[in-house]
Write a protein that holds these residues in place. Structure first.
Motif, PDB file in Angstrom:
ATOM      1  N   ARG A   1       0.901  -1.337  -0.001  1.00  0.00           N
ATOM      2  CA  ARG A   1      -0.046  -0.024  -0.132  1.00  0.00           C
ATOM      3  C   ARG A   1       1.058   1.204   0.073  1.00  0.00           C
ATOM      4  O   ARG A   1       1.897   1.286   0.730  1.00  0.00           O
ATOM      5  CB  ARG A   1      -0.885  -0.114   1.267  1.00  0.00           C
ATOM      6  N   ASN A   2       0.363   2.208  -0.818  1.00  0.00           N
ATOM      7  CA  ASN A   2       1.186   3.519  -0.969  1.00  0.00           C
ATOM      8  C   ASN A   2       0.756   4.448   0.341  1.00  0.00           C
ATOM      9  O   ASN A   2      -0.196   4.253   0.831  1.00  0.00           O
ATOM     10  CB  ASN A   2       0.950   4.159  -2.208  1.00  0.00           C
ATOM     11  N   PRO A   3       1.739   5.303   0.639  1.00  0.00           N
ATOM     12  CA  PRO A   3       1.388   6.177   1.728  1.00  0.00           C
ATOM     13  C   PRO A   3      -0.064   6.887   1.482  1.00  0.00           C
ATOM     14  O   PRO A   3      -0.630   7.076   2.782  1.00  0.00           O
ATOM     15  CB  PRO A   3       2.451   7.311   1.914  1.00  0.00           C
ATOM     16  N   GLU A   4      -0.528   7.321   0.484  1.00  0.00           N
ATOM     17  CA  GLU A   4      -1.634   7.990   0.236  1.00  0.00           C
ATOM     18  C   GLU A   4      -2.940   7.012   0.654  1.00  0.00           C
ATOM     19  O   GLU A   4      -3.927   7.458   1.288  1.00  0.00           O
ATOM     20  CB  GLU A   4      -1.862   8.166  -1.207  1.00  0.00           C
TER      21      GLU A   4
ATOM     22  N   THR B   1       3.455  10.901   7.734  1.00  0.00           N
ATOM     23  CA  THR B   1       4.031   9.953   8.703  1.00  0.00           C
ATOM     24  C   THR B   1       4.212   8.486   7.843  1.00  0.00           C
ATOM     25  O   THR B   1       5.358   8.013   7.968  1.00  0.00           O
ATOM     26  CB  THR B   1       3.086   9.561   9.988  1.00  0.00           C
ATOM     27  N   ALA B   2       3.241   8.296   7.060  1.00  0.00           N
ATOM     28  CA  ALA B   2       3.223   7.251   6.344  1.00  0.00           C
ATOM     29  C   ALA B   2       4.405   7.116   5.161  1.00  0.00           C
ATOM     30  O   ALA B   2       5.109   6.282   5.187  1.00  0.00           O
ATOM     31  CB  ALA B   2       2.020   6.769   5.474  1.00  0.00           C
TER      32      ALA B   2
ATOM     33  N   LYS C   1      10.122   5.400   3.957  1.00  0.00           N
ATOM     34  CA  LYS C   1      11.510   5.690   3.787  1.00  0.00           C
ATOM     35  C   LYS C   1      12.462   5.032   4.839  1.00  0.00           C
ATOM     36  O   LYS C   1      13.324   4.297   4.624  1.00  0.00           O
ATOM     37  CB  LYS C   1      11.471   7.034   4.093  1.00  0.00           C
ATOM     38  N   VAL C   2      11.802   5.069   6.182  1.00  0.00           N
ATOM     39  CA  VAL C   2      12.570   4.328   7.320  1.00  0.00           C
ATOM     40  C   VAL C   2      12.651   2.898   7.054  1.00  0.00           C
ATOM     41  O   VAL C   2      13.861   2.150   7.110  1.00  0.00           O
ATOM     42  CB  VAL C   2      11.900   4.323   8.726  1.00  0.00           C
TER      43      VAL C   2
END
Length: 130
Positions: free
Chosen positions: A29-32, A63-64, A69-70
């Motif tokens: 799932r993408n951040p959006e 945050t997502a 990225k993390v």
């Protein structure tokens, strides 16, 4: 008998592949999408106003994006990734509360408490399967 065995093996393989695909989709799932889903869930649970929805969506999206990225940067160090993710979730939790009124905050804390009580059970089950 061979046909029955072959049918069972094919059925098992199909179920396994289907489960793996579903699990892969959840992880991709993408951040959006993640921000949208979380905002929708909170809207339903807490009866958020449009202004609250907009503010929470923007922050959860940021945050997502940071979590992704993390995770990518620490892919080989699961412990470091999990620690960083936990810190991001704690910051997000505090920020979300800042957008809520007193009644919503109490309900949000109750919901978070219930989720935390359920989380260890799921984690133990996964570790036991490894």
């Amino acid at each position: 008998m061979k046909n029955l065995l072959a049918s069972v093996l094919i059925l098992f393989a199909t179920i396994t592949i289907s489960h793996a695909q579903d699990r892969g989709r959840m992880q991709q799932r993408n951040p959006e999408d993640m921000a949208k889903m979380q905002t929708e869930r909170l809207t339903k649970e807490l009866n958020l106003s449009q202004s609250q929805q907009d503010s929470i969506y923007k922050y959860v999206l940021a945050t997502a994006t940071e979590q992704r990225k993390v995770f990518q940067e620490n892919n080989n160090d699961r412990q470091a990734a999990m620690k960083a993710m936990q810190e991001l979730r704690q910051k997000q939790d505090l920020k979300i509360k800042s957008f809520l009124n007193e009644e919503q905050t109490k309900k949000y804390e109750e919901i978070q408490k219930q989720r935390m009580q359920q989380r260890p059970n799921r984690g133990e089950g996964r570790r036991g399967n490894n």
